[in-house]
Design a protein around this motif. Structure first.
Motif, PDB file in Angstrom:
ATOM      1  N   HIS A  36      67.262  52.322  59.018  1.00  0.00           N
ATOM      2  CA  HIS A  36      66.713  53.098  59.977  1.00  0.00           C
ATOM      3  C   HIS A  36      65.936  54.562  59.604  1.00  0.00           C
ATOM      4  O   HIS A  36      65.808  55.466  59.996  1.00  0.00           O
ATOM      5  CB  HIS A  36      67.775  53.588  60.935  1.00  0.00           C
ATOM      6  N   ASP A  37      65.508  54.143  58.178  1.00  0.00           N
ATOM      7  CA  ASP A  37      64.493  55.074  57.523  1.00  0.00           C
ATOM      8  C   ASP A  37      63.093  54.887  58.067  1.00  0.00           C
ATOM      9  O   ASP A  37      62.332  54.423  57.157  1.00  0.00           O
ATOM     10  CB  ASP A  37      64.564  55.069  55.995  1.00  0.00           C
ATOM     11  N   ASP A  38      62.920  55.107  59.255  1.00  0.00           N
ATOM     12  CA  ASP A  38      61.532  54.641  59.845  1.00  0.00           C
ATOM     13  C   ASP A  38      60.340  55.309  59.084  1.00  0.00           C
ATOM     14  O   ASP A  38      59.214  55.042  59.076  1.00  0.00           O
ATOM     15  CB  ASP A  38      61.504  55.021  61.153  1.00  0.00           C
ATOM     16  N   ALA A  39      60.690  56.713  59.081  1.00  0.00           N
ATOM     17  CA  ALA A  39      59.549  57.433  58.224  1.00  0.00           C
ATOM     18  C   ALA A  39      58.999  56.690  57.270  1.00  0.00           C
ATOM     19  O   ALA A  39      57.904  56.540  56.767  1.00  0.00           O
ATOM     20  CB  ALA A  39      59.786  58.776  58.107  1.00  0.00           C
ATOM     21  N   VAL A  44      55.466  52.829  53.780  1.00  0.00           N
ATOM     22  CA  VAL A  44      55.342  51.499  52.975  1.00  0.00           C
ATOM     23  C   VAL A  44      54.372  50.370  53.684  1.00  0.00           C
ATOM     24  O   VAL A  44      53.672  49.987  53.409  1.00  0.00           O
ATOM     25  CB  VAL A  44      56.711  50.955  52.851  1.00  0.00           C
ATOM     26  N   LEU A  45      54.663  50.379  55.112  1.00  0.00           N
ATOM     27  CA  LEU A  45      54.084  49.586  56.046  1.00  0.00           C
ATOM     28  C   LEU A  45      52.585  49.733  56.076  1.00  0.00           C
ATOM     29  O   LEU A  45      51.551  48.925  56.046  1.00  0.00           O
ATOM     30  CB  LEU A  45      54.664  49.397  57.345  1.00  0.00           C
ATOM     31  N   ALA A  46      52.116  51.095  56.194  1.00  0.00           N
ATOM     32  CA  ALA A  46      51.012  51.385  56.074  1.00  0.00           C
ATOM     33  C   ALA A  46      50.095  51.346  54.852  1.00  0.00           C
ATOM     34  O   ALA A  46      48.851  51.112  54.623  1.00  0.00           O
ATOM     35  CB  ALA A  46      50.541  52.837  56.635  1.00  0.00           C
ATOM     36  N   LEU A  47      50.769  51.637  53.787  1.00  0.00           N
ATOM     37  CA  LEU A  47      50.147  51.337  52.616  1.00  0.00           C
ATOM     38  C   LEU A  47      49.999  50.035  52.372  1.00  0.00           C
ATOM     39  O   LEU A  47      48.848  49.381  51.432  1.00  0.00           O
ATOM     40  CB  LEU A  47      51.040  51.807  51.492  1.00  0.00           C
ATOM     41  N   SER A  48      50.773  49.325  52.939  1.00  0.00           N
ATOM     42  CA  SER A  48      50.570  47.580  52.608  1.00  0.00           C
ATOM     43  C   SER A  48      49.499  47.225  53.200  1.00  0.00           C
ATOM     44  O   SER A  48      48.596  46.423  52.898  1.00  0.00           O
ATOM     45  CB  SER A  48      51.686  46.829  53.175  1.00  0.00           C
ATOM     46  N   GLY A  49      49.046  47.759  54.437  1.00  0.00           N
ATOM     47  CA  GLY A  49      47.982  47.253  55.298  1.00  0.00           C
ATOM     48  C   GLY A  49      46.688  47.781  54.643  1.00  0.00           C
ATOM     49  O   GLY A  49      45.709  47.109  54.592  1.00  0.00           O
ATOM     50  N   ALA A  50      46.790  48.853  54.025  1.00  0.00           N
ATOM     51  CA  ALA A  50      45.561  49.448  53.251  1.00  0.00           C
ATOM     52  C   ALA A  50      45.452  48.713  51.995  1.00  0.00           C
ATOM     53  O   ALA A  50      44.227  48.596  51.662  1.00  0.00           O
ATOM     54  CB  ALA A  50      45.766  50.980  52.928  1.00  0.00           C
ATOM     55  N   SER A  51      46.303  48.258  51.457  1.00  0.00           N
ATOM     56  CA  SER A  51      46.269  47.737  50.171  1.00  0.00           C
ATOM     57  C   SER A  51      45.854  46.224  50.326  1.00  0.00           C
ATOM     58  O   SER A  51      44.957  45.836  49.263  1.00  0.00           O
ATOM     59  CB  SER A  51      47.476  47.624  49.232  1.00  0.00           C
ATOM     60  N   ASP A  52      45.989  45.702  51.345  1.00  0.00           N
ATOM     61  CA  ASP A  52      45.321  44.226  51.636  1.00  0.00           C
ATOM     62  C   ASP A  52      43.887  44.445  52.000  1.00  0.00           C
ATOM     63  O   ASP A  52      43.303  43.643  51.336  1.00  0.00           O
ATOM     64  CB  ASP A  52      46.014  43.795  53.030  1.00  0.00           C
ATOM     65  N   TRP A  53      43.306  45.413  52.252  1.00  0.00           N
ATOM     66  CA  TRP A  53      41.947  45.663  52.443  1.00  0.00           C
ATOM     67  C   TRP A  53      41.403  46.040  51.099  1.00  0.00           C
ATOM     68  O   TRP A  53      40.207  45.408  50.567  1.00  0.00           O
ATOM     69  CB  TRP A  53      41.482  46.944  53.492  1.00  0.00           C
ATOM     70  N   LEU A  54      41.981  46.901  50.485  1.00  0.00           N
ATOM     71  CA  LEU A  54      41.577  47.453  49.028  1.00  0.00           C
ATOM     72  C   LEU A  54      41.590  46.154  47.850  1.00  0.00           C
ATOM     73  O   LEU A  54      40.453  46.218  47.321  1.00  0.00           O
ATOM     74  CB  LEU A  54      42.701  48.370  48.347  1.00  0.00           C
ATOM     75  N   PRO A 142      52.861  48.794  61.994  1.00  0.00           N
ATOM     76  CA  PRO A 142      53.268  50.130  61.725  1.00  0.00           C
ATOM     77  C   PRO A 142      53.046  50.988  63.059  1.00  0.00           C
ATOM     78  O   PRO A 142      53.942  51.978  63.339  1.00  0.00           O
ATOM     79  CB  PRO A 142      52.190  50.863  60.835  1.00  0.00           C
ATOM     80  N   LEU A 143      52.061  50.450  64.141  1.00  0.00           N
ATOM     81  CA  LEU A 143      52.073  51.320  65.238  1.00  0.00           C
ATOM     82  C   LEU A 143      53.122  51.197  66.298  1.00  0.00           C
ATOM     83  O   LEU A 143      53.630  52.066  66.826  1.00  0.00           O
ATOM     84  CB  LEU A 143      50.768  51.168  65.780  1.00  0.00           C
ATOM     85  N   LEU A 144      53.685  49.946  66.230  1.00  0.00           N
ATOM     86  CA  LEU A 144      54.749  49.556  67.098  1.00  0.00           C
ATOM     87  C   LEU A 144      56.069  50.439  66.488  1.00  0.00           C
ATOM     88  O   LEU A 144      57.025  50.554  67.395  1.00  0.00           O
ATOM     89  CB  LEU A 144      54.910  48.008  67.300  1.00  0.00           C
ATOM     90  N   LEU A 145      56.308  50.578  65.254  1.00  0.00           N
ATOM     91  CA  LEU A 145      57.394  51.317  64.660  1.00  0.00           C
ATOM     92  C   LEU A 145      57.253  52.359  65.012  1.00  0.00           C
ATOM     93  O   LEU A 145      58.221  53.184  65.300  1.00  0.00           O
ATOM     94  CB  LEU A 145      57.377  51.066  63.012  1.00  0.00           C
ATOM     95  N   LEU A 146      55.863  53.178  64.954  1.00  0.00           N
ATOM     96  CA  LEU A 146      55.669  54.602  65.364  1.00  0.00           C
ATOM     97  C   LEU A 146      56.040  54.768  66.676  1.00  0.00           C
ATOM     98  O   LEU A 146      56.345  56.048  67.145  1.00  0.00           O
ATOM     99  CB  LEU A 146      54.419  54.988  64.917  1.00  0.00           C
ATOM    100  N   TRP A 153      53.035  61.113  70.900  1.00  0.00           N
ATOM    101  CA  TRP A 153      52.782  60.031  69.576  1.00  0.00           C
ATOM    102  C   TRP A 153      53.435  58.625  69.748  1.00  0.00           C
ATOM    103  O   TRP A 153      52.486  57.687  69.490  1.00  0.00           O
ATOM    104  CB  TRP A 153      52.950  60.875  68.441  1.00  0.00           C
ATOM    105  N   GLY A 154      54.428  58.790  70.217  1.00  0.00           N
ATOM    106  CA  GLY A 154      55.267  57.336  70.356  1.00  0.00           C
ATOM    107  C   GLY A 154      54.656  56.695  71.522  1.00  0.00           C
ATOM    108  O   GLY A 154      54.333  55.448  71.410  1.00  0.00           O
ATOM    109  N   THR A 155      54.166  57.174  72.565  1.00  0.00           N
ATOM    110  CA  THR A 155      53.455  56.724  73.653  1.00  0.00           C
ATOM    111  C   THR A 155      51.827  56.015  73.307  1.00  0.00           C
ATOM    112  O   THR A 155      51.890  54.805  73.524  1.00  0.00           O
ATOM    113  CB  THR A 155      53.388  57.675  74.930  1.00  0.00           C
ATOM    114  N   ALA A 156      51.385  56.663  72.753  1.00  0.00           N
ATOM    115  CA  ALA A 156      50.090  56.647  72.036  1.00  0.00           C
ATOM    116  C   ALA A 156      50.095  55.252  71.197  1.00  0.00           C
ATOM    117  O   ALA A 156      49.336  54.427  71.377  1.00  0.00           O
ATOM    118  CB  ALA A 156      49.287  57.682  71.598  1.00  0.00           C
ATOM    119  N   ALA A 157      51.157  55.413  70.184  1.00  0.00           N
ATOM    120  CA  ALA A 157      51.240  54.205  69.181  1.00  0.00           C
ATOM    121  C   ALA A 157      51.493  52.880  69.891  1.00  0.00           C
ATOM    122  O   ALA A 157      51.334  51.954  69.651  1.00  0.00           O
ATOM    123  CB  ALA A 157      52.284  54.588  68.227  1.00  0.00           C
TER     124      ALA A 157
END
Length: 193
Positions: A36-39, A44-54, A142-146, A153-157
């Motif tokens: 439950h270390d969601d932050a 990690v999840l956001a970096l994974s998505g960015a690294s896929d593009w990179l 990552p948005l669904l986790l957020l 922020w949670g509602t928008a995510a």
């Protein structure tokens, strides 16, 4: 598929290293989410998505497109998406039907690999629609986790996350239909039915 002109049989490339690191972060993400270390899981999840593009951009710009990369990058994407979906469903962040929709498509696509390999074809080239579906899912997760945050922020995510998830599912299945059509043509051309 036969190698395109400019494709390399090299193994050690910058894009392949990025994909390998992304694979190494799959269990890290799963442990973070289980604790439950969601932050940190979100990071990690956001970096994974960015690294896929990179890794794709670097492969093209550095002329380091490789046969290994054509296998490693989609494998890292599929594994990260699968582990993320299962972990999020286990935490009741997403419903299990979402996991089933993605896994079923991948199982059906995996079933095409055997007859293609038997006829001497490698993996099918990645289609733009498939890449767009994967990107949408990599943004959705990552948005669904957020969205677990109990604030605006949670509602928008939540809204954005589900928008990306629905687009991702639709594009993922559309790409599956395109890959199946392509495989059928290849197999038909070599006498398979």
């Amino acid at each position: 598929m036969p190698a395109k002109s400019g494709d390399s049989s090299r193994i050690v490339t910058i894009p392949n290293a990025i994909s390998a690191v992304r694979l190494l972060f799959v269990p890290v993400f799963a442990i973070l989410l289980a604790r439950h270390d969601d932050a940190w899981a979100f990071v990690v999840l956001a970096l994974s998505g960015a690294s896929d593009w990179l890794d794709g951009v670097l492969a093209r710009r550095l002329h380091q497109v490789s046969e290994l990369g054509k296998i490693l990058d989609p494998a890292a994407d599929r594994l990260f998406i699968l582990v993320t979906l299962v972990a999020l469903a286990w935490r009741d962040v997403v419903p299990w039907w979402l996991v089933a929709a993605i896994v079923l498509r991948d199982v059906l696509m995996g079933g095409l690999l055997f007859p293609l390999a038997h006829r001497g074809y490698g993996p099918l080239p990645v289609h733009f629609v498939g890449k767009a579906g994967t990107f949408a899912l990599l943004y959705a997760l990552p948005l669904l986790l957020l969205a677990q945050r109990p604030d605006a922020w949670g509602t928008a995510a939540l809204v954005l996350g589900w928008a990306f998830a629905w687009w991702g599912i639709g594009l993922y299945w559309l790409a599956g239909a395109l890959y199946a059509t392509q495989a059928r043509r290849l197999l038909g051309a070599t006498g398979a039915t």
